[in-house]
Design an enzyme around this catalytic site. Structure first.
Site, PDB file in Angstrom:
ATOM      1  N   ASP A   1      -7.160  -4.906 -48.542  1.00 19.12           N
ATOM      2  CA  ASP A   1      -5.946  -3.204 -49.360  1.00 19.12           C
ATOM      3  C   ASP A   1      -6.294  -2.959 -49.855  1.00 19.12           C
ATOM      4  O   ASP A   1      -6.800  -1.550 -50.362  1.00 19.12           O
ATOM      5  CB  ASP A   1      -4.495  -4.261 -49.125  1.00 19.12           C
ATOM      6  CG  ASP A   1      -4.014  -4.641 -47.669  1.00 19.12           C
ATOM      7  OD1 ASP A   1      -4.848  -4.220 -46.562  1.00 19.12           O
ATOM      8  OD2 ASP A   1      -3.318  -5.611 -47.419  1.00 19.12           O
TER       9      ASP A   1
ATOM     10  N   GLU B   1     -19.731 -13.468 -18.182  1.00 16.09           N
ATOM     11  CA  GLU B   1     -19.124 -13.335 -19.111  1.00 16.09           C
ATOM     12  C   GLU B   1     -17.764 -12.615 -18.669  1.00 16.09           C
ATOM     13  O   GLU B   1     -17.686 -13.562 -17.595  1.00 16.09           O
ATOM     14  CB  GLU B   1     -19.348 -11.463 -19.398  1.00 16.09           C
ATOM     15  CG  GLU B   1     -21.087 -11.505 -19.648  1.00 16.09           C
ATOM     16  CD  GLU B   1     -21.559  -9.716 -19.533  1.00 16.09           C
ATOM     17  OE1 GLU B   1     -20.665  -8.959 -19.770  1.00 16.09           O
ATOM     18  OE2 GLU B   1     -22.868  -9.505 -19.773  1.00 16.09           O
TER      19      GLU B   1
ATOM     20  N   LYS C   1     -14.266 -11.416 -17.298  1.00 21.46           N
ATOM     21  CA  LYS C   1     -13.821 -10.447 -16.635  1.00 21.46           C
ATOM     22  C   LYS C   1     -12.217 -10.292 -17.756  1.00 21.46           C
ATOM     23  O   LYS C   1     -11.833 -10.620 -17.402  1.00 21.46           O
ATOM     24  CB  LYS C   1     -14.011 -10.350 -15.241  1.00 21.46           C
ATOM     25  CG  LYS C   1     -13.585  -9.879 -15.030  1.00 21.46           C
ATOM     26  CD  LYS C   1     -13.293  -8.890 -13.253  1.00 21.46           C
ATOM     27  CE  LYS C   1     -12.699  -7.801 -12.471  1.00 21.46           C
ATOM     28  NZ  LYS C   1     -11.976  -7.215 -13.049  1.00 21.46           N
TER      29      LYS C   1
ATOM     30  N   ASP D   1      -9.063  -8.326 -19.412  1.00 19.30           N
ATOM     31  CA  ASP D   1      -8.406  -7.626 -18.174  1.00 19.30           C
ATOM     32  C   ASP D   1      -8.604  -6.209 -19.282  1.00 19.30           C
ATOM     33  O   ASP D   1      -6.918  -6.266 -19.863  1.00 19.30           O
ATOM     34  CB  ASP D   1      -7.748  -8.243 -17.253  1.00 19.30           C
ATOM     35  CG  ASP D   1      -6.814  -7.610 -16.460  1.00 19.30           C
ATOM     36  OD1 ASP D   1      -7.368  -6.600 -16.100  1.00 19.30           O
ATOM     37  OD2 ASP D   1      -5.969  -8.579 -15.780  1.00 19.30           O
TER      38      ASP D   1
ATOM     39  N   GLU E   1     -14.762  -3.062 -23.083  1.00 20.67           N
ATOM     40  CA  GLU E   1     -13.836  -3.066 -22.165  1.00 20.67           C
ATOM     41  C   GLU E   1     -12.663  -2.621 -23.122  1.00 20.67           C
ATOM     42  O   GLU E   1     -12.344  -3.973 -24.267  1.00 20.67           O
ATOM     43  CB  GLU E   1     -13.648  -4.015 -21.561  1.00 20.67           C
ATOM     44  CG  GLU E   1     -11.959  -4.572 -20.521  1.00 20.67           C
ATOM     45  CD  GLU E   1     -12.387  -4.361 -18.706  1.00 20.67           C
ATOM     46  OE1 GLU E   1     -13.303  -2.956 -18.361  1.00 20.67           O
ATOM     47  OE2 GLU E   1     -11.685  -4.111 -18.692  1.00 20.67           O
TER      48      GLU E   1
ATOM     49  N   TYR F   1     -13.803  -4.660 -26.716  1.00 17.37           N
ATOM     50  CA  TYR F   1     -15.600  -6.052 -26.354  1.00 17.37           C
ATOM     51  C   TYR F   1     -16.714  -5.001 -26.090  1.00 17.37           C
ATOM     52  O   TYR F   1     -16.228  -4.521 -24.548  1.00 17.37           O
ATOM     53  CB  TYR F   1     -14.949  -6.782 -25.095  1.00 17.37           C
ATOM     54  CG  TYR F   1     -13.319  -8.092 -26.346  1.00 17.37           C
ATOM     55  CD1 TYR F   1     -14.954  -9.378 -26.850  1.00 17.37           C
ATOM     56  CD2 TYR F   1     -12.449  -8.127 -26.423  1.00 17.37           C
ATOM     57  CE1 TYR F   1     -13.150 -10.257 -27.463  1.00 17.37           C
ATOM     58  CE2 TYR F   1     -11.822  -8.823 -26.518  1.00 17.37           C
ATOM     59  CZ  TYR F   1     -12.692  -9.694 -27.306  1.00 17.37           C
ATOM     60  OH  TYR F   1     -11.610 -10.276 -27.658  1.00 17.37           O
TER      61      TYR F   1
ATOM     62  N   LYS G   1     -13.129 -13.354  -8.653  1.00 17.83           N
ATOM     63  CA  LYS G   1     -11.299 -13.064  -9.489  1.00 17.83           C
ATOM     64  C   LYS G   1     -11.128 -14.194  -9.580  1.00 17.83           C
ATOM     65  O   LYS G   1     -11.047 -15.067  -8.434  1.00 17.83           O
ATOM     66  CB  LYS G   1     -11.319 -12.465  -8.667  1.00 17.83           C
ATOM     67  CG  LYS G   1     -11.315 -11.204  -8.585  1.00 17.83           C
ATOM     68  CD  LYS G   1     -10.997  -9.908  -9.585  1.00 17.83           C
ATOM     69  CE  LYS G   1     -10.210  -9.025  -9.144  1.00 17.83           C
ATOM     70  NZ  LYS G   1      -8.986  -8.284  -9.719  1.00 17.83           N
TER      71      LYS G   1
ATOM     72  N   CYS H   1      32.311  -9.150 -18.309  1.00 15.51           N
ATOM     73  CA  CYS H   1      30.797  -9.774 -19.203  1.00 15.51           C
ATOM     74  C   CYS H   1      31.103 -11.373 -18.447  1.00 15.51           C
ATOM     75  O   CYS H   1      31.945 -11.805 -18.447  1.00 15.51           O
ATOM     76  CB  CYS H   1      31.460  -9.716 -20.155  1.00 15.51           C
ATOM     77  SG  CYS H   1      30.440 -10.748 -21.156  1.00 15.51           S
TER      78      CYS H   1
ATOM     79  N   CYS I   1      32.788 -13.419 -21.353  1.00 17.92           N
ATOM     80  CA  CYS I   1      34.220 -13.152 -22.194  1.00 17.92           C
ATOM     81  C   CYS I   1      34.785 -12.046 -21.710  1.00 17.92           C
ATOM     82  O   CYS I   1      36.113 -11.951 -21.801  1.00 17.92           O
ATOM     83  CB  CYS I   1      34.010 -12.523 -23.354  1.00 17.92           C
ATOM     84  SG  CYS I   1      33.947 -10.467 -23.400  1.00 17.92           S
TER      85      CYS I   1
ATOM     86  N   CYS J   1      28.378  -4.834 -22.630  1.00 18.76           N
ATOM     87  CA  CYS J   1      29.943  -5.716 -22.198  1.00 18.76           C
ATOM     88  C   CYS J   1      30.526  -4.945 -23.845  1.00 18.76           C
ATOM     89  O   CYS J   1      29.599  -4.672 -24.444  1.00 18.76           O
ATOM     90  CB  CYS J   1      29.471  -7.737 -22.662  1.00 18.76           C
ATOM     91  SG  CYS J   1      30.846  -7.836 -22.820  1.00 18.76           S
TER      92      CYS J   1
ATOM     93  N   CYS K   1      32.609 -10.045 -28.181  1.00 18.81           N
ATOM     94  CA  CYS K   1      31.925 -11.374 -26.724  1.00 18.81           C
ATOM     95  C   CYS K   1      31.119 -12.704 -27.700  1.00 18.81           C
ATOM     96  O   CYS K   1      29.893 -12.238 -28.421  1.00 18.81           O
ATOM     97  CB  CYS K   1      31.200 -10.531 -26.184  1.00 18.81           C
ATOM     98  SG  CYS K   1      30.170 -10.855 -25.075  1.00 18.81           S
TER      99      CYS K   1
HETATM  100  S1  IVH Z   1     -19.664  -4.999 -16.168  1.00 20.66           S
HETATM  101  C1  IVH Z   1     -21.711  -1.418 -13.163  1.00 20.66           C
HETATM  102  N1  IVH Z   1     -18.594  -6.631 -17.906  1.00 20.66           N
HETATM  103  O1  IVH Z   1     -14.266  -4.804 -14.674  1.00 20.66           O
HETATM  104  C2  IVH Z   1     -20.674  -1.957 -13.841  1.00 20.66           C
HETATM  105  N2  IVH Z   1     -17.167  -5.133 -16.217  1.00 20.66           N
HETATM  106  O2  IVH Z   1     -14.008  -4.553 -11.033  1.00 20.66           O
HETATM  107  C3  IVH Z   1     -18.998  -2.805 -14.177  1.00 20.66           C
HETATM  108  N3  IVH Z   1     -15.292  -5.473 -16.980  1.00 20.66           N
HETATM  109  O3  IVH Z   1     -14.639  -2.096 -15.051  1.00 20.66           O
HETATM  110  C4  IVH Z   1     -18.806  -3.303 -15.502  1.00 20.66           C
HETATM  111  N4  IVH Z   1     -14.835  -7.572 -17.975  1.00 20.66           N
HETATM  112  O4  IVH Z   1     -13.587  -2.681 -16.512  1.00 20.66           O
HETATM  113  C5  IVH Z   1     -18.061  -5.766 -16.849  1.00 20.66           C
HETATM  114  N5  IVH Z   1     -17.479  -8.413 -18.369  1.00 20.66           N
HETATM  115  C6  IVH Z   1     -17.080  -7.316 -18.003  1.00 20.66           C
HETATM  116  C7  IVH Z   1     -16.029  -7.208 -17.624  1.00 20.66           C
HETATM  117  C8  IVH Z   1     -15.790  -5.804 -16.462  1.00 20.66           C
HETATM  118  C9  IVH Z   1     -14.296  -6.421 -17.691  1.00 20.66           C
HETATM  119  C10 IVH Z   1     -13.673  -4.844 -15.882  1.00 20.66           C
HETATM  120  C11 IVH Z   1     -14.356  -3.810 -16.077  1.00 20.66           C
HETATM  121  C12 IVH Z   1     -15.003  -2.191 -14.348  1.00 20.66           C
HETATM  122  C13 IVH Z   1     -14.056  -3.818 -13.742  1.00 20.66           C
HETATM  123  C14 IVH Z   1     -14.911  -3.914 -12.629  1.00 20.66           C
END
Ligand code: IVH
Length: 677
Positions: A38, A115, A117, A119, A180, A230, A321, A416, A419, A434, A439
């Site tokens: 800071d 890698e 995936k 979310d 992502e 990421y 998945k 409620c 009470c 309430c 309460c």
């Molecule tokens: S590769 C054409 N790598 O998953 C290649 N996607 O279901 C597409 N996602 O739209 C993406 N982690 O939003 C890739 N390590 C990763 C990922 C990743 C999450 C998401 C991404 C993509 C979706 C596909």
């Protein structure tokens, strides 16, 4: 110092800050303390304020900028942003691997990179001359939305990359990174607490929260949400692969200063991929962010090209998945909980069920409308879902031969459950409340909130203690906590001398809690942690806040009519005024940290004369006043400082005659140091 030297000094400071941003926000391994960081930022801000002409867009001080004016512009992607085909089982994954081998040819060597995936939502970042030029959402895959202003606020997105870094990573100065945007679980939980406090529906999961945040038209809010980025693809400016192999690209992105997920591995065959998947499932519950599977990519860019695409998805990558963390169980009954603001929340009591390794016995149903929407009857079978640390949620009613419907319709109680007072529902609200301010359920929740971490931090004031204090009539309102004696505490069950003393010490310590914590602790509706901070900063004292009218309150950023009305209503109630007075009499100090800091020039009178090198008169005046000082037009004995610039005339002479201190602009800025922000 010459102008050039100052420019050099500023740029060196920026590089230093960029380095520490990377250590902190990307590598999670800071080398200096937050306070030191800071301090560096403040130093840079002060220098930039003194030399506004040297401020550049890629300065670490410029993450939060203006709002996108007309919503988000649509921009074409350099190359389509595609989705992935999913596989849901070992068998399907083996099928995919077989197809890859067939298409690649018998003698081709196929290697994969695995890698996580993540979310979240995918994002393309364009860099020009090493500087972040644009951030685009996926949109429909062909064109995305320009959300640059918001992406800039993500601390793990570098705004600028030095030539040395680009060279070391083997990257051109113009390139594109895809990856992502995710909302870490901690930020997600915090956001939902704030939303609930503000009377808003909580976000369903971190992905929705991240997507909603990125599309907010207030970069300020985005900055506070703490998103992360990421990186997982490196492209050239033209949208071609920047490297020959995916693992090479990931390493280069890491070197460049992007956050690259540490959980990744090369896999020489499908067996190795399956092992990675198994490890990922094990780790899934221990991460600070959500993942919903594993992405498997063919490592060689040349082979990727050969494999090509099927309509919407690449043949060279696939998403494995995880099974959704959901499960089907029965709603045995519906209970109604009373929160500290009196809000009644229906909660489904479930036949215990396992969801992703955790036994779940309850799920929130939010409010009466939600029960209606689900069409839920007591005795129904429901699908429940759990994401990360999030409280499980009822997603839908399940009905088939094995899962017959329930019979009993849930009737929201008219009184409620704690009470027996009346419950009311405001015409524009989803929640019943309430009406009884005394309460016991409200008091219990208020006490627990008051003592909790992040509020008054009274360690040891847990549910067991609170319930006993209430049952014995020792605590009827928040301020009663401060009258507790060791003797009284010793009469409670499971409290010995040591813990009684420790609790009293904690209560004593809480008297020093700053104003914003107390405000948050009082449990005023719609005043969450952040609003409390803003109010404390703006008003500086409990009395000023209590005296403020709705108009005055609404002049504060983020305070709308609903919030201001709630505050005024709260302090209008005699019992609340009494509560504040009793807290004050008990020794609470309600100190406002910020105001203290920015009253550095409190009581000091300044006179400005002559032309200052950088600041206009108006700017200088604003700064002085913001720090609590006064600006007067004429010099007298009461003047504390004369700020003299070029061509200062009679006022300077008078100051010298009266022996008033004369300073220049640099001197003024020095006095204001630490005021920045
Ligand atoms: S590769 C054409 N790598 O998953 C290649 N996607 O279901 C597409 N996602 O739209 C993406 N982690 O939003 C890739 N390590 C990763 C990922 C990743 C999450 C998401 C991404 C993509 C979706 C596909």
């Amino acid at each position: 110092m010459s102008h050039m030297e100052i420019a050099g000094q500023i740029e060196a400071l920026r590089e230093k800050i960029r380095h520490h941003e990377n250590r902190y926000y990307v590598l999670d391994s800071p080398e200096i303390s937050d306070a030191e960081f800071d301090g560096l930022m403040r130093e840079l801000k002060t220098l930039e304020e003194a030399h506004p002409e040297l401020v550049t867009e890629d300065s670490p001080t410029q993450r939060v900028g203006g709002k996108p004016k007309d919503g988000f512009a649509k921009v074409r992607h350099s190359r389509a942003m595609l989705s992935l085909d999913n596989v849901n089982s070992e068998e399907e994954l083996r099928d995919w691997d077989r197809r890859v081998h067939e298409l690649a040819g018998a003698d081709a060597k196929v290697e994969y990179v695995c890698e996580f995936k993540l979310d979240g939502l995918s994002m393309a970042l364009h860099y020009r001359d090493g500087k972040l030029a644009r951030g685009l959402t996926r949109g429909d895959g062909e064109t995305g939305e320009d959300v640059t202003m918001n992406v800039r606020t993500i601390r793990s997105v570098p705004l600028s990359l030095s030539e040395a870094k680009l060279e070391a990573a083997g990257m051109a100065a113009n390139f594109e990174v895809r990856g992502e945007v995710v909302m870490p679980l901690e930020a997600f939980d915090k956001m939902n607490v704030e939303r609930e406090e503000a009377g808003l529906q909580p976000a369903a999961n971190p992905r929705n929260a991240a997507a909603g945040t990125i599309r907010t038209l207030e970069p300020n809010i985005v900055a506070q949400r703490r998103l992360d980025f990421y990186a997982y693809f490196a492209l050239t400016e033209a949208g071609e692969d920047a490297f020959g192999e995916q693992d090479e690209a990931l390493n280069a992105l890491g070197k460049l200063g992007f956050r690259v997920n540490e959980h990744r591995d090369a896999a020489k065959d499908v067996e190795a991929v399956l092992q990675f998947v198994a490890r990922a499932e094990e780790k899934r519950n221990q991460l600070g962010y959500e993942i919903d599977g594993v992405v498997v990519k063919v490592n060689s860019a040349a082979l990727q090209k050969r494999l090509g695409y099927t309509g919407r998805a690449p043949r060279w990558a696939v998403a494995y998945k995880f099974a959704a963390r959901s499960s089907v169980t029965r709603v045995e009954s519906i209970r109604v909980q009373v929160g500290r603001t009196g809000k009644l929340t229906p909660v489904a009591v479930l036949t215990p069920a396992e969801v992703g390794g955790v036994t779940v016995t309850h799920a929130t149903l939010h409010n009466a409308d939600e029960i209606e929407r689900l069409g839920l009857l007591i005795g129904d079978w429901v699908r429940i879902e759990r994401g990360g640390d999030v409280i499980p949620k009822v997603v839908e009613v399940v009905e088939d031969a094995a899962h017959p419907r329930g019979h009993e319709k849930f009737v929201f109680p008219e009184r409620c459950p704690a009470c027996d007072s009346e419950v009311v529902r405001a015409p524009d609200e989803a929640d019943f409340r309430c009406v009884n301010v005394d309460c016991p359920a409200r008091l219990r929740e208020s006490l627990l909130h008051f003592g909790s971490r992040g509020v008054m931090n009274i360690e040891g004031l847990g549910e067991a203690v609170v319930v006993q204090l209430m049952d014995r009539g020792l605590v009827r309102t928040l301020s009663d906590l401060y009258g507790l004696t060791e003797e009284q505490l010793l009469r409670l069950e499971r409290i010995g001398e040591k813990s009684a003393r420790a609790l009293l010490a904690e209560i004593e310590k809480s008297k020093d809690a700053p104003l914003d914590r107390v405000l948050f602790g009082l449990g005023i509706r719609f005043v969450g942690e952040r609003t409390a901070q803003t109010l404390a900063e703006e008003f500086g004292s409990m009395d000023a806040l209590m005296a403020a009218g709705q108009d005055e309150l609404e002049r504060v950023n983020d305070v709308g009519p609903r919030v201001s009305e709630s505050i005024v209503e709260f302090f209008h109630e005699q019992r609340n005024k009494d509560l504040v007075e009793r807290l004050r009499a008990s020794g609470l100090r309600f100190t406002a940290e910020k105001r203290q800091k920015s009253s550095q020039l409190e009581g000091k009178t300044f006179v400005l004369t002559g032309a200052l090198p950088n600041l206009s008169r108006e700017e200088a005046k604003e700064k002085i006043e913001a720090a609590g000082g006064k600006v007067s037009g004429s010099v007298s004995k009461k003047t504390h400082y004369v700020v003299a610039g070029e061509d200062a005339g009679s006022k300077l002479e008078k100051a010298q005659k009266l022996g008033v201190a004369v300073i220049d602009e640099a001197g003024l800025l020095e006095m204001l140091k630490g005021e920045a922000e």
